[in-house]
Write a protein that holds these residues in place. Structure first.
Motif, PDB file in Angstrom:
ATOM      1  N   ILE A   1       0.849  -1.292   0.013  1.00  0.00           N
ATOM      2  CA  ILE A   1       0.274  -0.721  -0.104  1.00  0.00           C
ATOM      3  C   ILE A   1       0.676   1.214   0.338  1.00  0.00           C
ATOM      4  O   ILE A   1       0.704   2.140  -0.843  1.00  0.00           O
ATOM      5  CB  ILE A   1      -1.013  -0.262   0.855  1.00  0.00           C
ATOM      6  CG1 ILE A   1      -1.990  -1.166   1.074  1.00  0.00           C
ATOM      7  CG2 ILE A   1      -1.736   1.400   1.330  1.00  0.00           C
ATOM      8  CD1 ILE A   1      -2.804  -0.847   2.207  1.00  0.00           C
ATOM      9  N   GLU A   2       1.568   1.245   1.195  1.00  0.00           N
ATOM     10  CA  GLU A   2       2.626   2.405   0.506  1.00  0.00           C
ATOM     11  C   GLU A   2       3.416   2.055  -0.053  1.00  0.00           C
ATOM     12  O   GLU A   2       3.911   4.053  -0.610  1.00  0.00           O
ATOM     13  CB  GLU A   2       3.765   2.241   1.653  1.00  0.00           C
ATOM     14  CG  GLU A   2       5.061   3.350   1.771  1.00  0.00           C
ATOM     15  CD  GLU A   2       5.989   2.820   3.521  1.00  0.00           C
ATOM     16  OE1 GLU A   2       7.452   3.262   2.784  1.00  0.00           O
ATOM     17  OE2 GLU A   2       5.162   3.137   4.550  1.00  0.00           O
ATOM     18  N   LYS A   3       3.802   1.584  -0.840  1.00  0.00           N
ATOM     19  CA  LYS A   3       4.512   1.589  -2.281  1.00  0.00           C
ATOM     20  C   LYS A   3       3.652   1.944  -3.753  1.00  0.00           C
ATOM     21  O   LYS A   3       3.997   3.487  -3.965  1.00  0.00           O
ATOM     22  CB  LYS A   3       4.692   0.074  -3.335  1.00  0.00           C
ATOM     23  CG  LYS A   3       6.600   0.468  -3.513  1.00  0.00           C
ATOM     24  CD  LYS A   3       6.801  -0.980  -3.803  1.00  0.00           C
ATOM     25  CE  LYS A   3       8.427  -1.737  -3.880  1.00  0.00           C
ATOM     26  NZ  LYS A   3       8.249  -2.971  -4.385  1.00  0.00           N
ATOM     27  N   LYS A   4       2.115   1.682  -3.347  1.00  0.00           N
ATOM     28  CA  LYS A   4       1.679   2.018  -4.495  1.00  0.00           C
ATOM     29  C   LYS A   4       1.130   3.247  -4.419  1.00  0.00           C
ATOM     30  O   LYS A   4       1.102   4.407  -5.022  1.00  0.00           O
ATOM     31  CB  LYS A   4       0.143   1.383  -4.118  1.00  0.00           C
ATOM     32  CG  LYS A   4      -0.744   1.198  -5.583  1.00  0.00           C
ATOM     33  CD  LYS A   4      -2.090  -0.222  -5.002  1.00  0.00           C
ATOM     34  CE  LYS A   4      -3.198   0.437  -6.690  1.00  0.00           C
ATOM     35  NZ  LYS A   4      -3.953  -0.319  -6.002  1.00  0.00           N
ATOM     36  N   GLN A   5       0.893   3.589  -2.755  1.00  0.00           N
ATOM     37  CA  GLN A   5       0.720   5.558  -2.162  1.00  0.00           C
ATOM     38  C   GLN A   5       1.686   6.158  -3.168  1.00  0.00           C
ATOM     39  O   GLN A   5       1.660   7.679  -3.393  1.00  0.00           O
ATOM     40  CB  GLN A   5       0.319   5.057  -1.162  1.00  0.00           C
ATOM     41  CG  GLN A   5      -1.022   5.273  -1.146  1.00  0.00           C
ATOM     42  CD  GLN A   5      -1.051   5.472   0.554  1.00  0.00           C
ATOM     43  OE1 GLN A   5      -0.280   5.611   1.948  1.00  0.00           O
ATOM     44  NE2 GLN A   5      -2.223   5.030   0.981  1.00  0.00           N
ATOM     45  N   ASN A   6       3.062   6.280  -2.647  1.00  0.00           N
ATOM     46  CA  ASN A   6       4.311   6.956  -3.492  1.00  0.00           C
ATOM     47  C   ASN A   6       4.299   7.149  -4.795  1.00  0.00           C
ATOM     48  O   ASN A   6       5.605   7.510  -5.420  1.00  0.00           O
ATOM     49  CB  ASN A   6       5.324   6.620  -2.597  1.00  0.00           C
ATOM     50  CG  ASN A   6       5.095   6.244  -1.254  1.00  0.00           C
ATOM     51  OD1 ASN A   6       4.928   7.306  -1.161  1.00  0.00           O
ATOM     52  ND2 ASN A   6       6.386   5.547  -0.615  1.00  0.00           N
ATOM     53  N   SER A   7       3.848   6.077  -5.794  1.00  0.00           N
ATOM     54  CA  SER A   7       4.222   5.987  -7.129  1.00  0.00           C
ATOM     55  C   SER A   7       3.283   6.624  -7.572  1.00  0.00           C
ATOM     56  O   SER A   7       1.973   7.218  -6.943  1.00  0.00           O
ATOM     57  CB  SER A   7       3.982   4.532  -7.287  1.00  0.00           C
ATOM     58  OG  SER A   7       3.177   4.013  -7.168  1.00  0.00           O
TER      59      SER A   7
END
Length: 115
Positions: A109-115
Motif C-alpha cells: 500500500i505504501e509503495k502504491k501511494q508513493n508511485s
C-alpha cells in the motif's frame, strides 16, 4: 508429621509432572520431525515460495514466475502451497494472476501511494 508427608507428596507430584511434561515435549518434537520428513517437498516448497515473495524489490510475483521456479506442482497444488505460505492472490487488469504475502500488505500500500 502430616506436614512432612504433604510436602513429600507435593514434591513428588511436581517432579512427576515435570517429567511427564518433558517426555510429552520430546514426543511432540519427534512427531513433528517425522511429519516434516514425510512432507518434506511441501515444507521446502512453502519456504521457497516465501523466499520469492519476500524479495526486497518485489512485493508481488506473477503466478507464472512462481510456477517456473517451483516446478513439479500442478496449478491448484501450487496455489495451496502459496496460501499455506501466507500469500494472497490478486488479478491485474490484464487478467494475469499475481501473489503477495499478506504480511507485506502495508509495504504494498505504501509503495502504491508513493508511485
Amino acid at each position: 508429621m502430616e506436614i512432612t508427608t504433604a510436602l513429600f507428596t507435593l514434591a513428588g507430584t511436581l517432579v512427576g509432572g515435570g517429567i511427564s511434561y518433558f517426555l510429552q515435549h520430546q514426543r511432540f518434537k519427534q512427531e513433528l520431525k517425522i511429519l516434516r520428513e514425510e512432507h518434506k517437498t511441501e515444507f521446502i516448497a512453502e519456504t521457497t515460495a516465501k523466499h520469492f515473495l519476500n524479495h526486497k524489490s518485489y512485493t508481488d510475483r506473477s503466478f507464472e514466475t512462481l510456477k517456473k521456479h517451483l516446478g513439479g506442482f500442478d496449478d491448484d497444488e501450487l496455489r495451496k502451497i502459496l496460501v499455506r505460505a501466507g500469500a494472497i492472490r490478486n488479478y491485474r487488469d490484464d487478467g494475469s494472476e499475481w501473489w503477495r504475502l499478506l504480511s507485506r500488505m502495508d509495504e504494498f500500500i505504501e509503495k502504491k501511494q508513493n508511485s
